[in-house]
Design a protein around this motif. Structure first.
Motif, PDB file in Angstrom:
ATOM      1  N   HIS A 167       0.860  -1.467  -0.081  1.00  0.00           N
ATOM      2  CA  HIS A 167       0.052   0.011  -0.145  1.00  0.00           C
ATOM      3  C   HIS A 167       0.894   1.120  -0.127  1.00  0.00           C
ATOM      4  CE1 HIS A 167      -3.756  -2.390   1.751  1.00  0.00           C
ATOM      5  NE2 HIS A 167      -3.627  -2.177   0.535  1.00  0.00           N
ATOM      6  N   ALA A 168       2.015   1.238   1.160  1.00  0.00           N
ATOM      7  CA  ALA A 168       2.694   2.224   0.976  1.00  0.00           C
ATOM      8  C   ALA A 168       3.519   2.704  -0.228  1.00  0.00           C
ATOM      9  CB  ALA A 168       3.724   2.244   2.163  1.00  0.00           C
ATOM     10  N   PHE A 169       3.843   1.526  -0.894  1.00  0.00           N
ATOM     11  CA  PHE A 169       4.794   1.503  -2.377  1.00  0.00           C
ATOM     12  C   PHE A 169       4.056   2.324  -3.285  1.00  0.00           C
ATOM     13  CE2 PHE A 169       6.295  -0.406  -6.078  1.00  0.00           C
ATOM     14  CZ  PHE A 169       7.658  -0.240  -6.132  1.00  0.00           C
ATOM     15  N   GLU A 170       2.827   1.579  -3.706  1.00  0.00           N
ATOM     16  CA  GLU A 170       1.827   2.076  -4.555  1.00  0.00           C
ATOM     17  C   GLU A 170       1.164   3.363  -4.239  1.00  0.00           C
ATOM     18  OE1 GLU A 170      -0.186  -2.031  -6.150  1.00  0.00           O
ATOM     19  OE2 GLU A 170      -1.228  -0.832  -4.699  1.00  0.00           O
ATOM     20  N   GLU A 171       1.256   4.099  -3.092  1.00  0.00           N
ATOM     21  CA  GLU A 171       0.915   5.460  -2.834  1.00  0.00           C
ATOM     22  C   GLU A 171       1.879   6.552  -3.028  1.00  0.00           C
ATOM     23  OE1 GLU A 171      -0.662   5.063   1.226  1.00  0.00           O
ATOM     24  OE2 GLU A 171      -2.590   3.948   0.248  1.00  0.00           O
ATOM     25  N   VAL A 172       3.072   6.045  -2.823  1.00  0.00           N
ATOM     26  CA  VAL A 172       4.162   6.934  -2.780  1.00  0.00           C
ATOM     27  C   VAL A 172       4.806   7.084  -4.336  1.00  0.00           C
ATOM     28  CG1 VAL A 172       4.872   6.987  -0.498  1.00  0.00           C
ATOM     29  CG2 VAL A 172       6.141   5.519  -2.147  1.00  0.00           C
ATOM     30  N   THR A 173       4.904   5.787  -5.103  1.00  0.00           N
ATOM     31  CA  THR A 173       5.230   6.009  -6.526  1.00  0.00           C
ATOM     32  C   THR A 173       3.924   6.566  -7.256  1.00  0.00           C
ATOM     33  OG1 THR A 173       4.207   3.454  -6.557  1.00  0.00           O
ATOM     34  CG2 THR A 173       6.683   3.873  -6.312  1.00  0.00           C
ATOM     35  N   GLY A 174       2.838   6.456  -6.880  1.00  0.00           N
ATOM     36  CA  GLY A 174       1.823   6.827  -7.590  1.00  0.00           C
ATOM     37  C   GLY A 174       1.349   5.927  -8.820  1.00  0.00           C
ATOM     38  N   VAL A 175       1.882   4.702  -8.786  1.00  0.00           N
ATOM     39  CA  VAL A 175       1.557   3.582  -9.770  1.00  0.00           C
ATOM     40  C   VAL A 175       1.041   2.374  -9.057  1.00  0.00           C
ATOM     41  CG1 VAL A 175       2.712   2.290 -11.472  1.00  0.00           C
ATOM     42  CG2 VAL A 175       3.190   4.632 -11.229  1.00  0.00           C
ATOM     43  N   THR A 193       7.320   1.780 -12.492  1.00  0.00           N
ATOM     44  CA  THR A 193       8.156   2.497 -13.647  1.00  0.00           C
ATOM     45  C   THR A 193       9.224   3.175 -12.943  1.00  0.00           C
ATOM     46  OG1 THR A 193       6.627   4.169 -13.380  1.00  0.00           O
ATOM     47  CG2 THR A 193       5.831   2.625 -14.735  1.00  0.00           C
ATOM     48  N   VAL A 194       9.860   3.493 -13.707  1.00  0.00           N
ATOM     49  CA  VAL A 194      10.878   4.291 -13.221  1.00  0.00           C
ATOM     50  C   VAL A 194      10.672   5.720 -12.957  1.00  0.00           C
ATOM     51  CG1 VAL A 194      13.433   5.438 -14.064  1.00  0.00           C
ATOM     52  CG2 VAL A 194      12.600   3.406 -15.211  1.00  0.00           C
ATOM     53  N   HIS A 195       9.780   6.320 -13.595  1.00  0.00           N
ATOM     54  CA  HIS A 195       9.044   7.623 -13.172  1.00  0.00           C
ATOM     55  C   HIS A 195       8.434   7.406 -11.947  1.00  0.00           C
ATOM     56  CE1 HIS A 195       5.735  10.759 -14.026  1.00  0.00           C
ATOM     57  NE2 HIS A 195       6.807  11.306 -13.292  1.00  0.00           N
ATOM     58  N   GLY A 196       7.758   6.310 -11.523  1.00  0.00           N
ATOM     59  CA  GLY A 196       7.253   6.041 -10.357  1.00  0.00           C
ATOM     60  C   GLY A 196       8.062   6.190  -9.149  1.00  0.00           C
ATOM     61  N   LEU A 197       9.206   5.273  -9.487  1.00  0.00           N
ATOM     62  CA  LEU A 197      10.224   5.310  -8.456  1.00  0.00           C
ATOM     63  C   LEU A 197      10.722   6.627  -8.230  1.00  0.00           C
ATOM     64  CD1 LEU A 197      11.930   3.327  -6.447  1.00  0.00           C
ATOM     65  CD2 LEU A 197      13.425   2.987  -8.518  1.00  0.00           C
ATOM     66  N   ALA A 198      11.278   7.403  -9.399  1.00  0.00           N
ATOM     67  CA  ALA A 198      11.657   8.761  -9.133  1.00  0.00           C
ATOM     68  C   ALA A 198      10.774   9.668  -8.455  1.00  0.00           C
ATOM     69  CB  ALA A 198      12.003   9.422 -10.638  1.00  0.00           C
ATOM     70  N   ARG A 199       9.379   9.353  -8.714  1.00  0.00           N
ATOM     71  CA  ARG A 199       8.257  10.189  -8.116  1.00  0.00           C
ATOM     72  C   ARG A 199       8.419  10.100  -6.443  1.00  0.00           C
ATOM     73  NH1 ARG A 199       4.245   8.388 -10.340  1.00  0.00           N
ATOM     74  NH2 ARG A 199       3.840  10.038 -11.980  1.00  0.00           N
ATOM     75  N   ALA A 200       8.592   8.690  -6.139  1.00  0.00           N
ATOM     76  CA  ALA A 200       8.743   8.295  -4.602  1.00  0.00           C
ATOM     77  C   ALA A 200       9.891   9.075  -3.959  1.00  0.00           C
ATOM     78  CB  ALA A 200       8.771   7.024  -4.561  1.00  0.00           C
ATOM     79  N   MET A 201      10.995   9.108  -4.816  1.00  0.00           N
ATOM     80  CA  MET A 201      12.169   9.674  -4.179  1.00  0.00           C
ATOM     81  C   MET A 201      12.098  11.116  -4.282  1.00  0.00           C
ATOM     82  SD  MET A 201      14.100   7.137  -3.526  1.00  0.00           S
ATOM     83  CE  MET A 201      12.596   6.174  -3.613  1.00  0.00           C
ATOM     84  N   ALA A 202      11.076  12.039  -5.154  1.00  0.00           N
ATOM     85  CA  ALA A 202      10.884  13.409  -4.984  1.00  0.00           C
ATOM     86  C   ALA A 202      10.043  13.721  -3.600  1.00  0.00           C
ATOM     87  CB  ALA A 202      10.484  13.601  -6.080  1.00  0.00           C
ATOM     88  N   PHE A 203       9.081  12.502  -3.303  1.00  0.00           N
ATOM     89  CA  PHE A 203       8.045  12.790  -2.274  1.00  0.00           C
ATOM     90  C   PHE A 203       9.028  12.886  -1.094  1.00  0.00           C
ATOM     91  CE2 PHE A 203       6.664  10.116   1.232  1.00  0.00           C
ATOM     92  CZ  PHE A 203       5.705  11.151   1.840  1.00  0.00           C
ATOM     93  N   TYR A 204      10.252  11.835  -0.905  1.00  0.00           N
ATOM     94  CA  TYR A 204      11.071  11.915   0.240  1.00  0.00           C
ATOM     95  C   TYR A 204      11.640  13.081   0.410  1.00  0.00           C
ATOM     96  CZ  TYR A 204      10.410   7.035   1.748  1.00  0.00           C
ATOM     97  OH  TYR A 204       9.510   5.793   2.323  1.00  0.00           O
ATOM     98  N   ALA A 205      12.035  13.698  -0.949  1.00  0.00           N
ATOM     99  CA  ALA A 205      12.955  14.728  -0.944  1.00  0.00           C
ATOM    100  C   ALA A 205      12.239  16.021  -0.602  1.00  0.00           C
ATOM    101  CB  ALA A 205      13.312  15.202  -2.139  1.00  0.00           C
ATOM    102  N   GLY A 206      10.783  16.136  -0.559  1.00  0.00           N
ATOM    103  CA  GLY A 206      10.167  17.429  -0.042  1.00  0.00           C
ATOM    104  C   GLY A 206       9.297  17.023   1.230  1.00  0.00           C
TER     105      GLY A 206
END
Length: 331
Positions: A167-175, A193-206
């Motif tokens: 659940h956490a994985f899908e929510e922070v990746t958005g996929v 997706t690569v985008h989903g993984l980058a999106r998750a890392m950007a969430f952590y960044a902010g």
């Protein structure tokens, strides 16, 4: 879109190896800032997503209930090399839970740390599960399982621990993950997706800007990783070396088969990349290039020479080749 050339290895004036891949840089809103290859390529993030797998440990209240401090949170995100500093911390963590090596569901693994390996081999011992590079993550899983009152087979995909992770994985990746594979440590590894993984890392960044439970949890994990880079990997390893080189301002994490991610809080950006052929030397070079591109890593730092710009040397110390970025990548 296809994977694009990213890193070249030259020897004797000839191109000896060429590594293709995908890479995405996201901002804190999840939008793509830059991309190479196919942002929608589906990959297994492998160990690069351990900070996501550790989210439920904090969100559930388990970390606070069991006194899991920053060093243990860093270890929960780690692919460590089984040095004493790692295995001793895991042993104490398990003991505090009233558990031991046999309760871990990751398999035994020979430590990568030279001193620890020598101790095992010369002592006539067998490697243990605590030496497994994922034993910190599994200690976190066990802590969550104990908090939830769930059974011991926490590594199974239908266990409450892994349901919470998905659940956490899908929510922070958005996929919505299309499925999972079983990682080297026996736990499910959910595809994205690569985008989903980058999106998750950007969430952590902010995450430091947020006041909600998830943002606070993510910020704690980033803080733990950057405060204890030696626990996230170990002496001589790329993750540890790069985080030290950036003065604790950026968190990075590698994954098997040449996945690499970075969390840049000051820029509120996240990076995810995958080298298609699984070559770790290429993913290390590629992440260094992207960190330099974003101004997070000084191009003159010795760590850059080690992973990107320096010569390739043979066992006699001779310079026999060089790494180069492929034309059009991170230039």
């Amino acid at each position: 879109m296809k994977a694009v050339p990213m890193v070249e290895f030259w020897r004797g004036g000839l191109l000896e190896s060429l590594h293709h891949g995908h890479a995405v840089i996201c901002d804190a809103d999840g939008a793509i800032v830059e991309a190479w290859g196919d942002p929608d390529a589906v990959i297994f993030p492998r160990s690069s997503c351990k900070m996501i797998q550790a989210l439920p440990l904090i969100e559930s209240g388990a970390a606070d209930a069991f006194g899991v401090g920053a060093s243990r949170l860093a270890l929960a995100c780690a692919s460590h090399q089984g040095a004493a500093v790692h295995s001793d911390l895991v042993t104490r963590w398990l003991a505090d839970l009233g558990l031991g090596d046999d309760d871990l569901r990751c398999g035994p693994q020979m430590p990568r740390d030279a001193d620890a390996m020598k101790h095992v081999l010369c002592g006539g011992e067998s490697p243990c599960r605590i030496h497994n590079n994922c034993s910190g993550k599994h200690s976190g899983f066990l802590t969550l399982a104990r908090h939830l009152g769930a059974g011991p087979e926490y590594h199974e995909a239908d266990h409450p621990v892994q349901i919470a992770v998905r659940h956490a994985f899908e929510e922070v990746t958005g996929v919505a993950s299309p499925g999972y594979g079983i990682d080297g440590c026996s736990a499910p590894n959910f595809a994205t997706t690569v985008h989903g993984l980058a999106r998750a890392m950007a969430f952590y960044a902010g995450a430091g800007d947020g006041s909600d439970t998830r943002s606070k949890a993510a910020a704690r994990l980033v803080s733990a990783m950057t405060a204890f880079p030696e626990l996230v990997a170990g002496e001589g390893r790329a993750c540890t070396n790069l985080m030290r080189a950036m003065g604790g301002k950026v968190a990075v994490k590698t994954g098997a088969e040449a996945v690499f991610v970075a969390i840049l809080p000051e820029r509120r950006m996240g990076i995810a990349l995958k080298i298609l052929d699984g070559a770790e030397r290429a993913s290390e070079a590629a992440i260094v290039a992207l960190l330099i591109r974003l101004g997070a890593l000084d191009p003159g730092h010795p760590v850059v020479r080690r992973y990107l710009s320096g010569p390739i040397r043979n066992h006699a110390g001779q310079a026999v080749g060089e790494r180069r970025l492929a034309a059009g990548f991170a230039a």
